[in-house]
Design a protein around this motif. Structure first.
Motif, PDB file in Angstrom:
ATOM      1  N   ASN A  95       0.812  -1.181   0.100  1.00 22.68           N
ATOM      2  CA  ASN A  95      -0.113   0.021  -0.055  1.00 22.68           C
ATOM      3  C   ASN A  95       0.791   1.117  -0.167  1.00 22.68           C
ATOM      4  OD1 ASN A  95      -2.851  -0.796  -0.113  1.00 22.68           O
ATOM      5  ND2 ASN A  95      -2.335  -1.805   2.235  1.00 22.68           N
ATOM      6  N   ASN A  96       1.191   1.772  -1.368  1.00 24.61           N
ATOM      7  CA  ASN A  96       2.105   2.890  -1.490  1.00 24.61           C
ATOM      8  C   ASN A  96       1.401   4.204  -1.729  1.00 24.61           C
ATOM      9  OD1 ASN A  96       4.749   4.090  -1.996  1.00 24.61           O
ATOM     10  ND2 ASN A  96       4.080   4.072  -3.881  1.00 24.61           N
ATOM     11  N   ALA A  97       0.312   3.899  -2.435  1.00 26.98           N
ATOM     12  CA  ALA A  97      -0.267   5.065  -3.043  1.00 26.98           C
ATOM     13  C   ALA A  97      -0.432   6.415  -1.961  1.00 26.98           C
ATOM     14  CB  ALA A  97      -1.707   4.946  -3.722  1.00 26.98           C
ATOM     15  N   ILE A 117      -7.286  14.134   1.130  1.00 26.67           N
ATOM     16  CA  ILE A 117      -5.997  13.512   1.626  1.00 26.67           C
ATOM     17  C   ILE A 117      -6.225  12.167   2.410  1.00 26.67           C
ATOM     18  CG2 ILE A 117      -4.206  13.950   3.457  1.00 26.67           C
ATOM     19  CD1 ILE A 117      -4.560  16.642   2.584  1.00 26.67           C
ATOM     20  N   ILE A 118      -7.316  12.381   3.288  1.00 29.07           N
ATOM     21  CA  ILE A 118      -7.892  11.110   4.044  1.00 29.07           C
ATOM     22  C   ILE A 118      -8.018   9.965   3.365  1.00 29.07           C
ATOM     23  CG2 ILE A 118      -9.428  10.649   5.702  1.00 29.07           C
ATOM     24  CD1 ILE A 118      -7.237  12.178   7.031  1.00 29.07           C
ATOM     25  N   ASP A 119      -8.829  10.418   2.101  1.00 30.96           N
ATOM     26  CA  ASP A 119      -9.447   9.246   1.379  1.00 30.96           C
ATOM     27  C   ASP A 119      -8.281   8.562   0.881  1.00 30.96           C
ATOM     28  OD1 ASP A 119     -11.290   7.704   0.137  1.00 30.96           O
ATOM     29  OD2 ASP A 119     -12.181   9.315  -1.449  1.00 30.96           O
ATOM     30  N   VAL A 120      -7.421   9.184   0.080  1.00 33.36           N
ATOM     31  CA  VAL A 120      -6.035   8.527  -0.600  1.00 33.36           C
ATOM     32  C   VAL A 120      -5.170   7.918   0.420  1.00 33.36           C
ATOM     33  CG1 VAL A 120      -4.255   9.025  -2.062  1.00 33.36           C
ATOM     34  CG2 VAL A 120      -6.439  10.054  -2.545  1.00 33.36           C
ATOM     35  N   ASN A 121      -4.603   8.854   1.318  1.00 33.52           N
ATOM     36  CA  ASN A 121      -3.486   8.357   2.173  1.00 33.52           C
ATOM     37  C   ASN A 121      -3.961   7.483   3.439  1.00 33.52           C
ATOM     38  OD1 ASN A 121      -2.269  10.166   0.712  1.00 33.52           O
ATOM     39  ND2 ASN A 121      -1.811  11.378   2.221  1.00 33.52           N
ATOM     40  N   LEU A 122      -5.056   7.215   3.662  1.00 29.71           N
ATOM     41  CA  LEU A 122      -5.707   6.524   4.736  1.00 29.71           C
ATOM     42  C   LEU A 122      -6.695   5.293   4.263  1.00 29.71           C
ATOM     43  CD1 LEU A 122      -5.270   5.605   7.933  1.00 29.71           C
ATOM     44  CD2 LEU A 122      -7.220   7.414   8.317  1.00 29.71           C
ATOM     45  N   THR A 123      -7.896   5.934   3.839  1.00 26.73           N
ATOM     46  CA  THR A 123      -8.913   5.203   3.463  1.00 26.73           C
ATOM     47  C   THR A 123      -8.429   4.382   2.126  1.00 26.73           C
ATOM     48  OG1 THR A 123     -10.273   6.703   4.285  1.00 26.73           O
ATOM     49  CG2 THR A 123     -11.253   4.978   2.975  1.00 26.73           C
ATOM     50  N   GLY A 124      -7.853   4.600   1.518  1.00 27.06           N
ATOM     51  CA  GLY A 124      -7.226   4.118  -0.003  1.00 27.06           C
ATOM     52  C   GLY A 124      -6.590   2.562   0.839  1.00 27.06           C
ATOM     53  N   GLN A 125      -5.648   2.771   1.435  1.00 22.85           N
ATOM     54  CA  GLN A 125      -5.033   1.627   2.299  1.00 22.85           C
ATOM     55  C   GLN A 125      -5.894   0.628   2.582  1.00 22.85           C
ATOM     56  OE1 GLN A 125      -1.505   2.273   4.446  1.00 22.85           O
ATOM     57  NE2 GLN A 125      -0.722   3.683   3.005  1.00 22.85           N
ATOM     58  N   PHE A 126      -6.898   1.113   3.464  1.00 33.02           N
ATOM     59  CA  PHE A 126      -7.902   0.454   3.952  1.00 33.02           C
ATOM     60  C   PHE A 126      -8.756  -0.415   3.043  1.00 33.02           C
ATOM     61  CE2 PHE A 126     -12.650   0.027   4.983  1.00 33.02           C
ATOM     62  CZ  PHE A 126     -12.671  -0.780   5.836  1.00 33.02           C
ATOM     63  N   GLY A 141       0.288 -14.369   3.086  1.00 27.87           N
ATOM     64  CA  GLY A 141       0.887 -13.465   2.323  1.00 27.87           C
ATOM     65  C   GLY A 141       1.329 -12.283   3.216  1.00 27.87           C
ATOM     66  N   SER A 142       1.593 -11.259   2.705  1.00 24.10           N
ATOM     67  CA  SER A 142       2.360 -10.051   3.394  1.00 24.10           C
ATOM     68  C   SER A 142       1.626  -8.737   2.834  1.00 24.10           C
ATOM     69  CB  SER A 142       3.687  -9.848   3.322  1.00 24.10           C
ATOM     70  OG  SER A 142       4.314 -11.224   3.931  1.00 24.10           O
ATOM     71  N   ILE A 143       1.314  -7.993   3.989  1.00 26.84           N
ATOM     72  CA  ILE A 143       0.994  -6.359   3.650  1.00 26.84           C
ATOM     73  C   ILE A 143       1.670  -5.391   4.078  1.00 26.84           C
ATOM     74  CG2 ILE A 143      -0.889  -4.853   3.818  1.00 26.84           C
ATOM     75  CD1 ILE A 143      -2.858  -7.335   4.092  1.00 26.84           C
ATOM     76  N   ILE A 144       2.063  -4.554   3.181  1.00 24.66           N
ATOM     77  CA  ILE A 144       3.283  -3.605   3.488  1.00 24.66           C
ATOM     78  C   ILE A 144       2.525  -2.140   3.749  1.00 24.66           C
ATOM     79  CG2 ILE A 144       5.400  -2.342   3.112  1.00 24.66           C
ATOM     80  CD1 ILE A 144       6.328  -5.155   1.987  1.00 24.66           C
ATOM     81  N   ASN A 145       2.447  -1.347   4.486  1.00 23.36           N
ATOM     82  CA  ASN A 145       2.021  -0.166   4.509  1.00 23.36           C
ATOM     83  C   ASN A 145       3.212   0.978   4.563  1.00 23.36           C
ATOM     84  OD1 ASN A 145      -0.922  -0.849   4.343  1.00 23.36           O
ATOM     85  ND2 ASN A 145      -0.709  -1.483   6.529  1.00 23.36           N
ATOM     86  N   ILE A 146       2.856   1.933   3.508  1.00 21.31           N
ATOM     87  CA  ILE A 146       3.903   2.787   3.469  1.00 21.31           C
ATOM     88  C   ILE A 146       3.135   4.231   3.874  1.00 21.31           C
ATOM     89  CG2 ILE A 146       5.399   4.238   1.740  1.00 21.31           C
ATOM     90  CD1 ILE A 146       6.097   1.372   1.640  1.00 21.31           C
TER      91      ILE A 146
END
Length: 160
Positions: A95-97, A117-126, A141-146
């Protein structure tokens, strides 16, 4: 050990691992894509900019790319279903976007800018994590959050 972008990288073999990288068409996402491709992974990148996706996929040697807007749950689900159809699984989600807003003082940020900002940087990863987790529960598997360290410390004159 090898050197990439000034860092010592312990060589890992990721042959045939299926890796999805959001925001993979430029910047950090593109660099991450290059590393995973170099390690033998089947790399899929996603972004909303189709032209950049095509260009990066060709430059990096990605297996597949899917245009999608991280702010739209239906498009996120489309990405995951296309990857599952083509590869049968997703082993790693990165999750890099993210977006960096125009810097300004808090009282000058309007609610629309804040919500984006919240929608892309936080909710997008969700959204991506939620969409992939059902498949990863079956196969592992693995999930990596940037994220940025901007949320951890203040930067003097950051808005100036």
């Amino acid at each position: 050990m090898e050197k990439y972008f000034g860092f010592t990288w312990i060589k890992m073999k990721l042959d045939d691992k299926v890796v999805l990288i959001t925001g993979g068409s430029r910047g950090i996402g593109k660099a991450i894509s290059e590393l995973f491709v170099a390690e033998g992974a089947q790399v899929i990148i996603t972004s909303k900019n189709l032209k950049k996706l095509e260009q990066t996929a060709k430059e990096v040697g990605c297996s597949f790319f899917v245009q999608a807007d991280i702010k739209k749950e239906k498009e996120v689900k489309k990405v995951i279903s296309q990857i599952i159809r083509k590869f049968g699984r997703i082993d790693i989600l990165v999750n890099n976007a993210g977006i960096l807003p125009k810097m300004k003082q808090l009282h000058k940020i309007n609610e629309k800018e804040w919500n984006e900002i919240i929608d892309v940087n936080l909710t997008g990863q969700f959204r991506f994590t939620k969409a992939v987790i059902t498949y990863m529960k079956k196969t592992g598997g693995s999930i990596i959050n940037i994220s940025s360290d901007a949320g951890l410390k203040a930067f003097e004159n950051f808005y100036a």
